[in-house]
Structure formats: structure tokens, C-alpha cells
Design a protein around this motif. Sequence first.
Motif, PDB file in Angstrom:
ATOM      1  N   ARG A 408       0.830  -1.197   0.000  1.00  0.00           N
ATOM      2  CA  ARG A 408       0.000   0.000   0.000  1.00  0.00           C
ATOM      3  C   ARG A 408       0.871   1.257   0.000  1.00  0.00           C
ATOM      4  N   LEU A 409       1.987   1.194   0.712  1.00  0.00           N
ATOM      5  CA  LEU A 409       2.900   2.326   0.742  1.00  0.00           C
ATOM      6  C   LEU A 409       3.391   2.645  -0.667  1.00  0.00           C
ATOM      7  N   GLN A 410       3.824   1.624  -1.391  1.00  0.00           N
ATOM      8  CA  GLN A 410       4.311   1.834  -2.756  1.00  0.00           C
ATOM      9  C   GLN A 410       3.198   2.325  -3.673  1.00  0.00           C
ATOM     10  N   ALA A 411       2.004   1.759  -3.505  1.00  0.00           N
ATOM     11  CA  ALA A 411       0.883   2.178  -4.338  1.00  0.00           C
ATOM     12  C   ALA A 411       0.542   3.644  -4.092  1.00  0.00           C
ATOM     13  N   CYS A 412       0.572   4.050  -2.834  1.00  0.00           N
ATOM     14  CA  CYS A 412       0.292   5.445  -2.491  1.00  0.00           C
ATOM     15  C   CYS A 412       1.345   6.363  -3.103  1.00  0.00           C
ATOM     16  N   ALA A 413       2.616   5.959  -3.015  1.00  0.00           N
ATOM     17  CA  ALA A 413       3.688   6.776  -3.577  1.00  0.00           C
ATOM     18  C   ALA A 413       3.534   6.927  -5.085  1.00  0.00           C
ATOM     19  N   ARG A 414       3.236   5.824  -5.763  1.00  0.00           N
ATOM     20  CA  ARG A 414       3.060   5.899  -7.219  1.00  0.00           C
ATOM     21  C   ARG A 414       1.917   6.825  -7.580  1.00  0.00           C
ATOM     22  N   ARG A 415       0.846   6.731  -6.806  1.00  0.00           N
ATOM     23  CA  ARG A 415      -0.327   7.543  -7.117  1.00  0.00           C
ATOM     24  C   ARG A 415      -0.040   9.030  -6.954  1.00  0.00           C
ATOM     25  N   LEU A 416       0.808   9.381  -6.007  1.00  0.00           N
ATOM     26  CA  LEU A 416       1.130  10.777  -5.743  1.00  0.00           C
ATOM     27  C   LEU A 416       2.330  11.271  -6.550  1.00  0.00           C
ATOM     28  N   GLY A 417       2.888  10.399  -7.374  1.00  0.00           N
ATOM     29  CA  GLY A 417       4.032  10.803  -8.188  1.00  0.00           C
ATOM     30  C   GLY A 417       5.321  10.903  -7.389  1.00  0.00           C
ATOM     31  N   VAL A 418       5.507  10.004  -6.415  1.00  0.00           N
ATOM     32  CA  VAL A 418       6.685  10.016  -5.547  1.00  0.00           C
ATOM     33  C   VAL A 418       7.501   8.746  -5.770  1.00  0.00           C
ATOM     34  N   LEU A 419       8.801   8.895  -5.988  1.00  0.00           N
ATOM     35  CA  LEU A 419       9.702   7.753  -6.123  1.00  0.00           C
ATOM     36  C   LEU A 419      10.402   7.507  -4.793  1.00  0.00           C
ATOM     37  N   LEU A 420      10.386   6.263  -4.329  1.00  0.00           N
ATOM     38  CA  LEU A 420      10.927   5.909  -3.028  1.00  0.00           C
ATOM     39  C   LEU A 420      12.248   5.158  -3.145  1.00  0.00           C
ATOM     40  N   ALA A 421      13.010   5.186  -2.057  1.00  0.00           N
ATOM     41  CA  ALA A 421      14.187   4.332  -1.911  1.00  0.00           C
ATOM     42  C   ALA A 421      13.919   3.433  -0.706  1.00  0.00           C
ATOM     43  N   PRO A 422      13.266   2.302  -0.906  1.00  0.00           N
ATOM     44  CA  PRO A 422      12.859   1.442   0.219  1.00  0.00           C
ATOM     45  C   PRO A 422      14.034   0.724   0.861  1.00  0.00           C
ATOM     46  N   GLY A 423      13.772   0.178   2.040  1.00  0.00           N
ATOM     47  CA  GLY A 423      14.812  -0.443   2.831  1.00  0.00           C
ATOM     48  C   GLY A 423      15.528  -1.582   2.147  1.00  0.00           C
ATOM     49  N   ALA A 424      14.874  -2.284   1.238  1.00  0.00           N
ATOM     50  CA  ALA A 424      15.517  -3.407   0.557  1.00  0.00           C
ATOM     51  C   ALA A 424      16.782  -2.978  -0.188  1.00  0.00           C
ATOM     52  N   LEU A 425      16.807  -1.743  -0.660  1.00  0.00           N
ATOM     53  CA  LEU A 425      17.972  -1.222  -1.376  1.00  0.00           C
ATOM     54  C   LEU A 425      19.203  -1.174  -0.489  1.00  0.00           C
ATOM     55  N   PHE A 426      18.999  -1.082   0.822  1.00  0.00           N
ATOM     56  CA  PHE A 426      20.103  -0.852   1.746  1.00  0.00           C
ATOM     57  C   PHE A 426      20.423  -2.074   2.592  1.00  0.00           C
ATOM     58  N   ASN A 427      19.897  -3.230   2.199  1.00  0.00           N
ATOM     59  CA  ASN A 427      20.218  -4.500   2.838  1.00  0.00           C
ATOM     60  C   ASN A 427      21.068  -5.335   1.885  1.00  0.00           C
ATOM     61  N   PRO A 428      22.150  -5.937   2.340  1.00  0.00           N
ATOM     62  CA  PRO A 428      23.010  -6.719   1.437  1.00  0.00           C
ATOM     63  C   PRO A 428      22.264  -7.781   0.647  1.00  0.00           C
ATOM     64  N   GLY A 429      21.278  -8.437   1.278  1.00  0.00           N
ATOM     65  CA  GLY A 429      20.530  -9.474   0.586  1.00  0.00           C
ATOM     66  C   GLY A 429      19.255  -8.990  -0.068  1.00  0.00           C
ATOM     67  N   GLY A 430      18.975  -7.708   0.022  1.00  0.00           N
ATOM     68  CA  GLY A 430      17.771  -7.155  -0.579  1.00  0.00           C
ATOM     69  C   GLY A 430      16.490  -7.556   0.126  1.00  0.00           C
ATOM     70  N   GLU A 431      16.582  -7.889   1.423  1.00  0.00           N
ATOM     71  CA  GLU A 431      15.383  -8.289   2.159  1.00  0.00           C
ATOM     72  C   GLU A 431      14.410  -7.119   2.271  1.00  0.00           C
ATOM     73  N   PRO A 432      13.107  -7.394   2.164  1.00  0.00           N
ATOM     74  CA  PRO A 432      12.106  -6.327   2.277  1.00  0.00           C
ATOM     75  C   PRO A 432      12.186  -5.649   3.640  1.00  0.00           C
ATOM     76  N   SER A 433      11.835  -4.370   3.666  1.00  0.00           N
ATOM     77  CA  SER A 433      11.891  -3.600   4.896  1.00  0.00           C
ATOM     78  C   SER A 433      10.861  -2.483   4.838  1.00  0.00           C
ATOM     79  N   ASP A 434      10.344  -2.096   5.992  1.00  0.00           N
ATOM     80  CA  ASP A 434       9.395  -0.991   6.070  1.00  0.00           C
ATOM     81  C   ASP A 434      10.084   0.369   6.061  1.00  0.00           C
ATOM     82  N   TRP A 435      11.395   0.388   6.259  1.00  0.00           N
ATOM     83  CA  TRP A 435      12.110   1.656   6.376  1.00  0.00           C
ATOM     84  C   TRP A 435      12.335   2.293   5.017  1.00  0.00           C
ATOM     85  N   LEU A 436      12.377   3.613   4.994  1.00  0.00           N
ATOM     86  CA  LEU A 436      12.611   4.386   3.775  1.00  0.00           C
ATOM     87  C   LEU A 436      13.722   5.396   4.012  1.00  0.00           C
ATOM     88  N   ARG A 437      14.538   5.611   3.004  1.00  0.00           N
ATOM     89  CA  ARG A 437      15.468   6.742   3.046  1.00  0.00           C
ATOM     90  C   ARG A 437      14.754   7.964   2.483  1.00  0.00           C
TER      91      ARG A 437
END
Length: 470
Positions: A408-437
Motif C-alpha cells: 500500500r505504501l508503494q501504491a500510495c507513492a506511485r499515485r502521488l508521483g513520488v519515487l521511493l528508496a525502500p529499505g531493501a535497497l540498503f540491505n546486502p541481501g535485498g530483504e524487504p523492509s518498512d524503512w525508507l530513506r
Amino acid sequence: MDLGIDRQALVPVVQQIVSAVAEWIRRDGVSPGTRLPSVRQLALDNLLSQSSVIEAFERMVAQGVLAARPGSGFVVAPPTALTEGHWYEGAEREWGAFADNPLGELKLGCGWLPDAWRESDDISYAIREVTRTDTGGLFNYSTPLGLASLREQLLKRLSRMHIVTSLDRILTTGGASHAQDLLIRTLLRPGDSVVVETPGYGNLYRQLAFHGVRLLEVPRTRAGPDIPALEALLQRHRPRCLFIHSLYHNPTGTSLNRAVAERLLELAGSKDFLIIEEDVYGDLQHAGCTRLSALPHDDRVIYVASFSKCLSSALRVGYLSASTTLIEQLASLKTLTGFGTSRFAEAVVATLLANGTYRKWVQRLRKRLSIEMAATLQVLEDEEWEVFAVPAGGMFVWARPGGGDRSRLQACARRLGVLLAPGALFNPGGEPSDWLRINVAYAADQRAQAFFRALGPARSTSTILKTTSK
């Protein structure tokens, strides 16, 4: 086609049209050449003016997303037009931190300053000065260690930071990533182990993995690496290096405290490993700080920095300071793999340092970021987002909303025209995360503000569903 236009939203209608059409192309995998509904029909179905639809379509043509066909309206552009020339941090499109953004979305999670913040007049002046006084810089290679005038300025800078070094211990590079690559090639072999912070910089993880290096993860705390976790790791492994951001860590924005720094140096000595300290955001410091390189370390610490983040990503100028023996090895590899760095770019940066322009620019930048940091932290507090730590400066906040799942977070961001850098980007294994930069330089934008409010706990479910169902 229902575009789901929200006339109460802060996002302009034209941008909503662009985002909706782009999302349709991405979500449904629409084939190149597919014809879009006519401007008239789309405007009628969504109660829009034809001029708004035309403006949105023309914007997407200019961005290479659509193509105009005389007599046939607008069609989806071929893949080459969609992707040519567009680079983005993280390499996967869904991570969203575009450097060149064809859809005009807000790069809330990116790692650099907005173009509107840049002061191009100062750089233009320096370029004119170099072309007038140093014509060799336009045509010749730099020296293996780097341009002498730049290294002299760097020596002065490092001295002001209480980092003890000398001209023969300083090497210029094509940015911090280039410095890291030279160090990895020189110091490590496939199968070697290194310690990395998590969360941390995703590109470093990929550089190390490319060379077959094993990553040992240690959590990043508000004060630096988790010392008990690191000590437990060192009981089981013998890493060659530890990679660390001391100041304004990417992505958490935290800085190293003195006690942790001193313990890291003790461990490096007793367990025989090197520390590679990256300091690309260090110029944004406001007050006293702790750098490992500024403490006694017996050449255990290698200092890496760059001007790309604060000055210009196009001027790929970085540098490192290390022992003379290691500098000689790195200089040989640098010459072997690229015939050195850009003398012209180095001359431009040397000019900006020598005439005081860079110092004054960074002072203004600190003040501006400080204002945006305070404002961003306030709105996150008001909307009850969880913040990992309150940064003392820099441009990043590591946070997560109080409610709502990742989809839902990603869907909301897309709808508002916002690009995110989610926590998976900052984990060595790419594990999903609720945190955002979150980059505070972009957080005052109305789209970011709407995004923060939409994910507040009291409104998370109802607002997200309302926003994403349109």
C-alpha cells in the motif's frame, strides 16, 4: 481509461495524468506501438479539459515515454526511447531513485541534491578560469597521483579536519565509488571476508559481491556499528576490512560517537583488519564530529571522500588518503585501468577550493539543509512516523510510517508521483523492509507532504485505499 484524477490532491492534474498513464504502461506491460485513447475521449471520460490531456501527452513525448503519430494520435514509445540514457541508483527500476527521471516524479529517496539547489554560476566561472589559465587541462592526462594543485588544496582540507597526511599519501579518483573499486581490487581477493554496516550503501554491496568478496553484516546503531555484534563476528571470522560511514551515514543519517570510534580502532589493531572510512557527506557537518581518520590509527584507516554529492555529480572528483605503500599500489592500478583521472575536472575543483567558493557554497548548503531537516522531522512527528534517529545534519532521514503495509505504501507513492528508496535497497541481501530513506532536500514538495500525511496512522488505511483506488 479511468485515470483516477483526485481534484482535492495537491498534485497538479497534468502530473496526475502523466503518473496514471505511466503506471498503466508499467503495470500492464503495454506493448510499444499501442495506441492510447484519443485526447477527446480521455478528457470526456475523466471530466478533464482537452488542453490538460494534450499537455500531459506532450510532456510524455518529450520524455520519451510516448510518441506522436500524425493522424493516429499518441502511441507507447519503443523500449529504446523509454530507457536510453536513463541511469538510476540501485539498477532495479522498482527501487525508484532515478538520476534522470523520464516521468517527472519526485525523487524523495535519491542520494543527491535537487538541480534547483545547484549554483551553476560558480562552477561556470571556475570552468572559464581553467580554460583561460590552464590550457593543458583541456588536452592532457593528469598525473598518476592526481593534479598537484588539487592535492595541495586537499592537504589543507584534511589538515583542518585534523587528519594527519602528506602529499604523497593523497590520491585523486573519479569519485568515491572509483576509490572503493581501486581499494577492493588492491586489498581483496575472491573469498575474502569484509564487515559492512546494515543498513548501508547498496552500491558498495554490489561492488564487493562482483569481486566475490563475502559480506559479514553488523547492524548500524545510532552511535555507529553495533560493537557487541561486531565483537561476536570477530570471534568467528577474520575479515580483511571494515567499511564504514562515520558522518551522516547513508541511509540512516547517524554519526559515529567517540567511544565507538575508539573501540573500533582497538579492534582493528587487535584483530588485524583495515577500516575504510567513507566521508562523502562530511562537508555538511555543523559542529564537532568524530572521524576515525582524525584519531591515532597506525595506518589502519583509509579515508575516502568526494565532491560529487555536495558540488556536482558531473564533476567526478574524489580522493583518498592512505599509507604511502598503499597509495603507490593504487596509483599503479589507477593508471593501468584508466590512464588516470580527468585533469580538467580536477582543475575546476582545485579552483573552487582555492578561491573559497566551495567553502562558502557548503556553508549555505548546511543552513538550507538544516532548515529542511527540522521541517521534515516535524511533519514526520506530526504524522507519527517512526524515525530511526534524529540526524545532527546531512540530508537523510531513515523513517517508516506508523501504519500501512509495503504494497500500500508503494501504491500510495506511485499515485502521488513520488519515487521511493525502500529499505531493501540498503540491505546486502535485498530483504524487504518498512524503512525508507528520505532526502530532506525534496521533502518540502507538496507531493512529499501529501505522501507523509497519507501514511499517518490515523489515516493510513482509509487514505491509502482512497488514494490508490482512484
